[in-house]
Design a protein around this motif. Structure first.
Motif, PDB file in Angstrom:
ATOM      1  N   SER A  41      -2.161   5.196  -5.519  1.00  0.00           N
ATOM      2  CA  SER A  41      -1.716   4.720  -4.209  1.00  0.00           C
ATOM      3  C   SER A  41      -0.976   5.759  -3.369  1.00  0.00           C
ATOM      4  N   PRO A  45      -3.893   5.650  -0.313  1.00  0.00           N
ATOM      5  CA  PRO A  45      -3.288   4.350  -0.017  1.00  0.00           C
ATOM      6  C   PRO A  45      -4.364   3.267   0.104  1.00  0.00           C
ATOM      7  N   ASP A  47      -5.333   0.947   1.899  1.00  0.00           N
ATOM      8  CA  ASP A  47      -5.284   0.273   3.192  1.00  0.00           C
ATOM      9  C   ASP A  47      -6.665  -0.024   3.770  1.00  0.00           C
ATOM     10  N   THR A  48      -7.718   0.340   3.023  1.00  0.00           N
ATOM     11  CA  THR A  48      -9.076  -0.062   3.386  1.00  0.00           C
ATOM     12  C   THR A  48      -9.705  -0.694   2.150  1.00  0.00           C
ATOM     13  N   TYR A 124       5.952   1.585  -1.173  1.00  0.00           N
ATOM     14  CA  TYR A 124       6.195   1.222   0.226  1.00  0.00           C
ATOM     15  C   TYR A 124       7.665   1.342   0.617  1.00  0.00           C
TER      16      TYR A 124
END
Length: 167
Positions: A41, A45, A47-48, A124
């Protein structure tokens, strides 16, 4: 029959099982339940959909590896059960489990979090270092607790007799 007892087979089985089970705790709690990070990550990341699938694949590889470690440790423990020269000590075995979990945390924390930067404990968070250091600190606490329990169990002498009974 010799009266000398050997604790190292029980400790070895416990350390391997502890490392595997510690990996499961990391993967299940931090990867899946809390979703704080995945194996890649920090590098990719999730995020898709494609990135999430790649991370999920590598999380699966990680889970397969810790499952194999746990299974080998369980097989080693099964073999120890047939040995009459190995003292059965709950303190020694629990200490070895904690030692293995601590080793997992320290090795994984240093290699994956710090050296390779594959991921961090709390990906995060604004400041990732305190989370990574807490993970390492927990690993050190597990190492010390495990070592202490193993030392406390060094005089436990409950070995199995030839008939399979405990003395």
């Amino acid at each position: 029959m010799t009266n000398q007892l050997h604790r190292s087979p029980l400790i070895s089985a416990g350390v391997l099982m502890g490392a595997g089970l510690g990996g499961f705790v990391d993967g299940i709690v931090l990867h899946q339940i809390l979703q704080w990070h995945n194996m890649l990550s920090n590098q990719l990341p999730p995020d898709t959909l494609v990135a999430a699938k790649v991370n999920m694949y590598w999380d699966g590889v990680f889970h397969a590896a810790v499952w194999i470690m746990t299974a080998i440790g369980l097989r080693m423990l099964w073999s120890v059960g047939n040995r009459h020269d190995v003292p059965w000590s709950g303190r020694t075995f629990m200490g070895a489990l904690l030692l293995g979990w601590g080793l997992f945390n320290v090795v994984e924390g240093i290699i994956d979090h710090q050296l390779l930067g594959l991921h961090h404990v709390q990906e995060y968070a604004t400041n990732k270092l305190p989370w990574d250091l807490a993970f390492l600190g927990f690993g050190l606490l597990l190492l010390l607790s495990g070592w202490s329990l193993i030392r406390a169990g060094r005089h436990d002498t409950a070995s199995r007799s030839v008939a399979g009974e405990y003395r």
